[in-house]
Design an enzyme around this catalytic site. Structure first.
Site, PDB file in Angstrom:
ATOM      1  N   SER A   1      -4.023   0.253  -7.248  1.00 46.38           N
ATOM      2  CA  SER A   1      -5.058  -0.547  -6.575  1.00 46.38           C
ATOM      3  C   SER A   1      -4.415  -1.619  -5.676  1.00 46.38           C
ATOM      4  O   SER A   1      -4.970  -1.952  -4.620  1.00 46.38           O
ATOM      5  CB  SER A   1      -6.043  -1.170  -7.583  1.00 46.38           C
ATOM      6  OG  SER A   1      -5.416  -2.133  -8.381  1.00 46.38           O
TER       7      SER A   1
ATOM      8  N   ASN B   1       8.363  -7.708  -5.537  1.00 43.83           N
ATOM      9  CA  ASN B   1       7.571  -7.200  -6.662  1.00 43.83           C
ATOM     10  C   ASN B   1       6.413  -8.152  -6.912  1.00 43.83           C
ATOM     11  O   ASN B   1       6.533  -9.365  -6.680  1.00 43.83           O
ATOM     12  CB  ASN B   1       8.448  -7.140  -7.920  1.00 43.83           C
ATOM     13  CG  ASN B   1       7.700  -6.611  -9.135  1.00 43.83           C
ATOM     14  OD1 ASN B   1       7.031  -5.580  -9.062  1.00 43.83           O
ATOM     15  ND2 ASN B   1       7.787  -7.308 -10.252  1.00 43.83           N
TER      16      ASN B   1
ATOM     17  N   HIS C   1       3.876  -9.486  -9.955  1.00 43.82           N
ATOM     18  CA  HIS C   1       3.802  -9.520 -11.419  1.00 43.82           C
ATOM     19  C   HIS C   1       2.580 -10.341 -11.828  1.00 43.82           C
ATOM     20  O   HIS C   1       2.350 -11.424 -11.285  1.00 43.82           O
ATOM     21  CB  HIS C   1       5.084 -10.135 -11.992  1.00 43.82           C
ATOM     22  CG  HIS C   1       5.102 -10.126 -13.485  1.00 43.82           C
ATOM     23  ND1 HIS C   1       5.466  -9.014 -14.220  1.00 43.82           N
ATOM     24  CD2 HIS C   1       4.745 -11.067 -14.387  1.00 43.82           C
ATOM     25  CE1 HIS C   1       5.354  -9.286 -15.508  1.00 43.82           C
ATOM     26  NE2 HIS C   1       4.916 -10.521 -15.640  1.00 43.82           N
TER      27      HIS C   1
ATOM     28  N   ASP D   1      11.919  -8.876 -13.319  1.00 39.53           N
ATOM     29  CA  ASP D   1      11.108 -10.077 -13.074  1.00 39.53           C
ATOM     30  C   ASP D   1      11.920 -11.359 -12.887  1.00 39.53           C
ATOM     31  O   ASP D   1      11.422 -12.454 -13.150  1.00 39.53           O
ATOM     32  CB  ASP D   1      10.101 -10.294 -14.226  1.00 39.53           C
ATOM     33  CG  ASP D   1       9.173  -9.103 -14.399  1.00 39.53           C
ATOM     34  OD1 ASP D   1       8.849  -8.460 -13.380  1.00 39.53           O
ATOM     35  OD2 ASP D   1       8.770  -8.824 -15.539  1.00 39.53           O
TER      36      ASP D   1
HETATM   37  C1  GRF Z   1      -0.522  -5.112 -11.228  1.00 36.69           C
HETATM   38  O1  GRF Z   1      -1.071  -5.921 -12.225  1.00 36.69           O
HETATM   39  C2  GRF Z   1       0.815  -5.672 -10.800  1.00 36.69           C
HETATM   40  O2  GRF Z   1       0.890  -7.054 -10.887  1.00 36.69           O
HETATM   41  C3  GRF Z   1       1.750  -5.049 -11.798  1.00 36.69           C
HETATM   42  O3  GRF Z   1       1.245  -3.749 -12.005  1.00 36.69           O
HETATM   43  C4  GRF Z   1      -0.156  -3.739 -11.769  1.00 36.69           C
HETATM   44  C5  GRF Z   1      -0.443  -2.650 -10.779  1.00 36.69           C
HETATM   45  O4  GRF Z   1      -1.811  -2.344 -10.729  1.00 36.69           O
HETATM   46  N1  GRF Z   1       3.109  -5.084 -11.351  1.00 36.69           N
HETATM   47  P1  GRF Z   1      -2.297  -1.150  -9.795  1.00 36.69           P
HETATM   48  O5  GRF Z   1      -1.582   0.119 -10.252  1.00 36.69           O
HETATM   49  O6  GRF Z   1      -1.920  -1.510  -8.396  1.00 36.69           O
HETATM   50  O7  GRF Z   1      -3.785  -1.049  -9.964  1.00 36.69           O
END
Ligand code: GRF
Length: 198
Positions: free
Chosen positions: A18, A112, A114, A155
């Protein structure tokens, strides 16, 4: 980073994608002045790959399992990145580490996202609902989102931007995860736009 030419972004994602969708939508409608040129996933069933295909973007499944060594795997990743003239890499829910060859070739150009206020609630094993469970278990009143540069440790690269998300008294890990993820979709666009404008 580049003069005038549109920047090429590679997005790596392991599952739903997403965040990837938010980036693709923003590139398509001009809120981000760049293009997503390729999406790479370690998971052949990742919805992220389907989202890429639906958008007409090259979708590549690359898993370490299909290579004899990490080096061979990295060579394939680098070949794809080179073929697409990639300028920056964005990890949007990618659960594997990048190899050293990729890290050094793209030094300072890998980012990245997080779902916590790093350095809190990050590191090995801190992904998905586990992050939000830990936030609630610690009694935090505020959590958030971090975009950071990527290095060899999970991270731990330099923080580029953070934003806060309120923790509500009735939150479960699921409700908190949903609220943070929704905010990610606008935050990722704001931050990427700034990264690209540099
Ligand atoms: C998000 O919460 C991002 O912060 C983390 O992984 C999740 C990815 O969500 N690294 P999506 O697959 O993009 O819906």
């Amino acid at each position: 980073m580049k003069d005038r030419e549109t920047m090429n972004i590679a997005v790596f994602a392991s599952h739903g994608g997403s965040d990837l969708q938010a980036i693709m939508d923003a590139c398509r409608d001009g809120r981000i002045d760049a293009r997503v040129s390729v999406v790479i996933s370690n998971n052949r069933d990742a919805k992220a790959l389907e989202r890429a295909r639906n958008a007409g973007i090259d979708a590549c499944h690359i898993s370490l399992r299909n290579y004899q060594t990490q080096e061979k795997h990295d060579e394939s990743v680098l070949e794809i990145l080179t073929r697409h003239h990639i300028d920056i890499i964005f990890l949007a829910g990618y659960l594997k580490k990048l190899g050293t060859a990729v890290l050094s070739r793209f030094e300072n150009r890998i980012f990245n996202i997080h779902p916590s206020l790093l350095p809190k609630f990050g590191g090995l094993g801190m992904y998905g609902l586990r992050v939000h469970e830990a936030v609630l278990a610690a009694g935090e009143r505020v959590t958030g989102i971090t975009v950071h540069r990527v290095n060899e440790a999970y991270d731990e690269g330099g923080i580029i931007a953070q934003t806060c998300v309120e923790v509500l008294p009735a939150d479960t890990p699921e409700t908190l995860a949903a609220r943070v993820l929704e905010r990610e979709h606008s935050f990722i666009v704001e931050v990427l736009r700034d990264i690209i404008a540099v």
